[in-house]
Enzyme design. Structure first.
Site, mmCIF file in Angstrom:
data_model
loop_
_atom_site.group_PDB
_atom_site.id
_atom_site.type_symbol
_atom_site.label_atom_id
_atom_site.label_comp_id
_atom_site.label_asym_id
_atom_site.label_seq_id
_atom_site.Cartn_x
_atom_site.Cartn_y
_atom_site.Cartn_z
ATOM 1 N N LYS A 11 0.820 -1.215 0.000
ATOM 2 C CA LYS A 11 0.000 0.000 0.000
ATOM 3 C C LYS A 11 0.862 1.278 0.000
ATOM 4 C CE LYS A 11 -3.994 -2.270 2.048
ATOM 5 N NZ LYS A 11 -5.139 -2.146 2.973
ATOM 6 N N TYR A 51 -12.206 -1.743 -4.430
ATOM 7 C CA TYR A 51 -12.801 -1.936 -3.097
ATOM 8 C C TYR A 51 -14.329 -1.801 -3.107
ATOM 9 C CZ TYR A 51 -8.286 -2.155 -0.686
ATOM 10 O OH TYR A 51 -7.046 -2.541 -0.228
ATOM 11 N N PHE A 59 -15.822 3.469 6.236
ATOM 12 C CA PHE A 59 -14.431 3.815 5.952
ATOM 13 C C PHE A 59 -14.108 3.851 4.452
ATOM 14 C CE2 PHE A 59 -14.558 -0.803 6.859
ATOM 15 C CZ PHE A 59 -14.016 -1.319 5.680
ATOM 16 N N ARG A 87 -2.647 -14.920 4.121
ATOM 17 C CA ARG A 87 -3.318 -14.207 5.216
ATOM 18 C C ARG A 87 -2.631 -14.484 6.557
ATOM 19 N NH1 ARG A 87 -7.829 -11.569 3.743
ATOM 20 N NH2 ARG A 87 -8.918 -11.723 5.712
ATOM 21 N N THR A 93 -6.008 -7.724 10.076
ATOM 22 C CA THR A 93 -6.232 -6.447 9.372
ATOM 23 C C THR A 93 -5.799 -5.267 10.226
ATOM 24 O OG1 THR A 93 -8.152 -7.456 8.307
ATOM 25 C CG2 THR A 93 -7.997 -5.060 8.194
ATOM 26 N N ARG A 104 2.218 -7.276 8.786
ATOM 27 C CA ARG A 104 1.541 -6.104 9.361
ATOM 28 C C ARG A 104 2.091 -5.746 10.731
ATOM 29 N NH1 ARG A 104 -4.318 -7.863 7.022
ATOM 30 N NH2 ARG A 104 -4.363 -6.521 5.187
ATOM 31 N N ASN A 114 -2.327 -0.361 6.555
ATOM 32 C CA ASN A 114 -1.877 -1.642 7.112
ATOM 33 C C ASN A 114 -0.904 -2.392 6.196
ATOM 34 O OD1 ASN A 114 -3.763 -2.390 5.250
ATOM 35 N ND2 ASN A 114 -5.016 -3.635 6.619
ATOM 36 N N HIS A 117 -2.283 -5.557 1.217
ATOM 37 C CA HIS A 117 -3.589 -6.198 1.002
ATOM 38 C C HIS A 117 -3.349 -7.650 0.636
ATOM 39 C CE1 HIS A 117 -7.596 -7.009 -0.615
ATOM 40 N NE2 HIS A 117 -6.979 -7.560 -1.646
ATOM 41 N N GLU A 128 -9.313 -10.245 -8.479
ATOM 42 C CA GLU A 128 -8.329 -9.193 -8.203
ATOM 43 C C GLU A 128 -7.095 -9.333 -9.106
ATOM 44 O OE1 GLU A 128 -9.661 -8.620 -3.524
ATOM 45 O OE2 GLU A 128 -7.639 -9.339 -3.964
HETATM 46 P P1 CMP Z 1 -7.521 -4.672 3.100
HETATM 47 O O1 CMP Z 1 -7.051 -6.039 3.441
HETATM 48 O O2 CMP Z 1 -6.872 -3.997 1.924
HETATM 49 O O3 CMP Z 1 -9.106 -4.714 2.839
HETATM 50 C C1 CMP Z 1 -9.949 -3.608 3.081
HETATM 51 C C2 CMP Z 1 -9.231 -2.470 3.725
HETATM 52 O O4 CMP Z 1 -10.063 -1.539 4.357
HETATM 53 C C3 CMP Z 1 -8.380 -3.020 4.878
HETATM 54 O O5 CMP Z 1 -7.300 -3.737 4.378
HETATM 55 C C4 CMP Z 1 -8.055 -1.748 5.634
HETATM 56 O O6 CMP Z 1 -7.030 -0.998 4.983
HETATM 57 C C5 CMP Z 1 -9.366 -0.999 5.475
HETATM 58 N N1 CMP Z 1 -10.229 -1.173 6.652
HETATM 59 C C6 CMP Z 1 -10.847 -2.299 7.060
HETATM 60 N N2 CMP Z 1 -11.585 -2.060 8.170
HETATM 61 C C7 CMP Z 1 -11.429 -0.753 8.445
HETATM 62 C C8 CMP Z 1 -11.953 0.108 9.441
HETATM 63 N N3 CMP Z 1 -12.785 -0.351 10.397
HETATM 64 N N4 CMP Z 1 -11.583 1.404 9.428
HETATM 65 C C9 CMP Z 1 -10.760 1.865 8.470
HETATM 66 N N5 CMP Z 1 -10.233 1.104 7.479
HETATM 67 C C10 CMP Z 1 -10.561 -0.191 7.458
#
Ligand code: CMP
Length: 142
Positions: A11, A51, A59, A87, A93, A104, A114, A117, A128
């Site tokens: 990211k 997304y 969010f 994962r 996450t 992470r 984070n 992805h 994807e």
């Molecule tokens: P990712 O695995 O890329 O998938 C969706 C993304 O949304 C996640 O990583 C985070 O970067 C973001 N995300 C998920 N939950 C939240 C949340 N509660 N608040 C803000 N960002 C979020």
């Protein structure tokens, strides 16, 4: 049967902090092969599309802004049981909940920023992968 590919993005904040090399190193050391890879920058529209599954979440708008704010690295990764194994490697996450030794835990800044992805299912991994790459971009190691 579990699939053998997953899609990752390094990211914008992790690219900006020069973590591309260290993150790719962890990915290789965990036994993933890179089947396709590119450095790119998502437009707002591309980030919205990638997304779209989260479009009803509070969010979403911030996530789209963030993911289109700077360069990212997108890659198709290959190994047995790729989605689940990746994962495990990236961790929770929310980096506050990520285990020691995960990407992470080591490189993420916050729930949104984070670091990486990873696809959440074999089905989404295929969708994807097609989002970023043509079949002719891919190397097949198997
Ligand atoms: P990712 O695995 O890329 O998938 C969706 C993304 O949304 C996640 O990583 C985070 O970067 C973001 N995300 C998920 N939950 C939240 C949340 N509660 N608040 C803000 N960002 C979020």
């Amino acid at each position: 049967m579990a699939g053998n590919i997953t899609l990752t993005m390094i990211k914008p904040e992790a690219v900006a902090k020069n973590y591309i090399g260290p993150i790719l190193n962890m990915i290789n050391e965990a036994g993933f092969k890179i089947a396709a890879m590119k450095l790119t920058k998502l437009s707002t529209r591309q980030a919205e599309a990638f997304y779209a599954i989260h479009s009803d979440k509070p969010f979403y708008a911030d996530l789209v802004d963030f993911m289109s704010s700077g360069p990212i690295v997108a890659a198709i990764l290959e190994r047995d049981n790729a989605v689940e194994e990746f994962r495990k490697l990236i961790g929770a996450t929310n980096p506050e909940n990520a285990e020691e030794g995960t990407i992470r835990k080591q490189y993420a800044e916050s729930l949104q920023k984070n670091a990486v992805h990873g696809s959440d299912s074999d089905e989404n991994a295929l969708v994807e992968a097609d989002f970023f790459f043509a079949n002719s971009d891919r190397v097949d190691y198997m």
